[in-house]
Write a protein that holds these residues in place. Sequence first.
Motif, PDB file in Angstrom:
ATOM      1  N   TYR A 153       0.659  -1.521  -0.010  1.00  0.00           N
ATOM      2  CA  TYR A 153       0.045   0.255  -0.196  1.00  0.00           C
ATOM      3  C   TYR A 153       0.672   1.303   0.194  1.00  0.00           C
ATOM      4  O   TYR A 153       1.556   1.402   1.110  1.00  0.00           O
ATOM      5  CB  TYR A 153      -1.149  -0.435   1.009  1.00  0.00           C
ATOM      6  N   ALA A 154       0.843   1.986  -0.906  1.00  0.00           N
ATOM      7  CA  ALA A 154       2.489   3.124  -1.874  1.00  0.00           C
ATOM      8  C   ALA A 154       1.876   4.522  -0.760  1.00  0.00           C
ATOM      9  O   ALA A 154       2.147   5.483  -0.171  1.00  0.00           O
ATOM     10  CB  ALA A 154       2.188   3.888  -3.140  1.00  0.00           C
ATOM     11  N   ASP A 155       0.193   4.323  -0.296  1.00  0.00           N
ATOM     12  CA  ASP A 155      -0.484   4.970   0.541  1.00  0.00           C
ATOM     13  C   ASP A 155      -0.133   6.796   0.001  1.00  0.00           C
ATOM     14  O   ASP A 155       0.999   7.503   0.908  1.00  0.00           O
ATOM     15  CB  ASP A 155      -0.671   5.101   1.494  1.00  0.00           C
ATOM     16  N   GLN A 156       0.089   7.186  -1.445  1.00  0.00           N
ATOM     17  CA  GLN A 156       0.463   8.302  -1.410  1.00  0.00           C
ATOM     18  C   GLN A 156       0.850  10.115  -0.480  1.00  0.00           C
ATOM     19  O   GLN A 156       1.746  10.089  -0.152  1.00  0.00           O
ATOM     20  CB  GLN A 156       0.371   9.192  -3.016  1.00  0.00           C
ATOM     21  N   TYR A 157      -1.102   9.842   0.093  1.00  0.00           N
ATOM     22  CA  TYR A 157      -0.893  10.590   0.617  1.00  0.00           C
ATOM     23  C   TYR A 157      -0.140  11.087   2.139  1.00  0.00           C
ATOM     24  O   TYR A 157      -0.261  11.550   3.113  1.00  0.00           O
ATOM     25  CB  TYR A 157      -2.342  11.432   1.176  1.00  0.00           C
ATOM     26  N   SER A 158       0.179  10.015   2.937  1.00  0.00           N
ATOM     27  CA  SER A 158       1.356   9.829   3.929  1.00  0.00           C
ATOM     28  C   SER A 158       2.383   9.178   4.005  1.00  0.00           C
ATOM     29  O   SER A 158       3.030   9.205   4.981  1.00  0.00           O
ATOM     30  CB  SER A 158       0.579   8.640   5.020  1.00  0.00           C
ATOM     31  N   THR A 191      -2.108  16.722  -3.234  1.00  0.00           N
ATOM     32  CA  THR A 191      -1.130  15.282  -2.236  1.00  0.00           C
ATOM     33  C   THR A 191      -0.282  16.896  -1.398  1.00  0.00           C
ATOM     34  O   THR A 191      -0.191  15.784  -0.265  1.00  0.00           O
ATOM     35  CB  THR A 191      -0.475  14.200  -2.805  1.00  0.00           C
ATOM     36  N   THR A 192      -0.099  17.281  -1.739  1.00  0.00           N
ATOM     37  CA  THR A 192       0.727  18.903  -0.725  1.00  0.00           C
ATOM     38  C   THR A 192       2.149  17.941  -1.386  1.00  0.00           C
ATOM     39  O   THR A 192       3.184  19.004  -0.374  1.00  0.00           O
ATOM     40  CB  THR A 192       0.453  18.428   0.746  1.00  0.00           C
ATOM     41  N   GLY A 193       2.311  17.174  -1.615  1.00  0.00           N
ATOM     42  CA  GLY A 193       3.983  16.874  -1.969  1.00  0.00           C
ATOM     43  C   GLY A 193       4.946  17.493  -2.732  1.00  0.00           C
ATOM     44  O   GLY A 193       5.824  17.741  -2.535  1.00  0.00           O
ATOM     45  N   THR A 194       4.643  18.069  -3.668  1.00  0.00           N
ATOM     46  CA  THR A 194       4.912  18.373  -4.843  1.00  0.00           C
ATOM     47  C   THR A 194       5.295  20.108  -3.707  1.00  0.00           C
ATOM     48  O   THR A 194       6.481  20.917  -3.668  1.00  0.00           O
ATOM     49  CB  THR A 194       4.487  19.501  -5.787  1.00  0.00           C
TER      50      THR A 194
END
Length: 311
Positions: A153-158, A191-194
């Motif tokens: 489970y990659a779970d990109q948001y966390s 996702t706010t990653g950027t």
Amino acid sequence: MNSLETVTDSLLQKAIQLRPFVGHTPLYPIKNIGDHDNVNIYAKMEWQQFGESVKARPAYRIIRDAIQSGKLTSDKSLLDASSGNTGIAYAHIGARLGIPVTLCLPENASEERKQILKALGVKLKLTPRGGGTDEAQKVARKMYEKHPEKYFYADQYSNPSNWEAHYDTTGIEILEQTNYEISHFIAGLGTTGTFTGTGKRLKEFDSDISLIGLQPDIAMHGLEGWKHLPTAQTPAIYDENMADATRAVSTEDAYELIKETARKEGLLLSPSSAANLLGALELADHIEEGTIVTIFPDDGNKYGEVFNQLF
């Protein structure tokens, strides 16, 4: 070295070989829209990399880190929730590495995105449109909890690998491409990653660089992948204290800017790219001088329904 270690090492080597094709995107100067004599506006053309969007960076980093840690092995499928672009990036990279991908995707994602994902061999689990990516995350998490032996489970948001990808690549590229003269970084929040990763790197270089987060002006908006934070689940990787300011963007105004950018700059932008540009242009109206950098997450190739409305 046992057979499992041999397979994992081989998979990691394949991932490392793909690294030169992720990132290294050009910085495009906006010259023909707006009238800002002492303000320069640039945008990273993120579709010009393997995976065809800004999400190639975190997707690659998440997969590479998971292989390296042993969490993603050849007998597991990568599982995540996505509004489209991260899923497409997973799919491109997964196909290259021989990793199967399963995605929970809101059913109102564009048909072009669904077709691309199916063409790349992704197993799709469509989730109710009203729940957006928040609902898709819940479904993905339940699937993983039911079959942890089957999925990574990659779970990109966390997943911290999301923002770390931008910290190690996007932020550095922007500094180098602006000759270290950037004064403002402005980007949408999904996702706010950027925003998180790039912002951390820029602030470490110069704390006076302003970080401006963008979000839709209403909850029911038309910017795929973006979050209206007051009414949505805030991603775990997001630091609410990082942004120096947060601005709201109108979907309708962003759509109008798609037409203007096509005719004046020769670029066919996605709604998210146009929204980022809109935020940058509005910011430029309120400062006397500076160098603003934003992100063009992808181009308009996956948004036929939007283009049919506009042109």
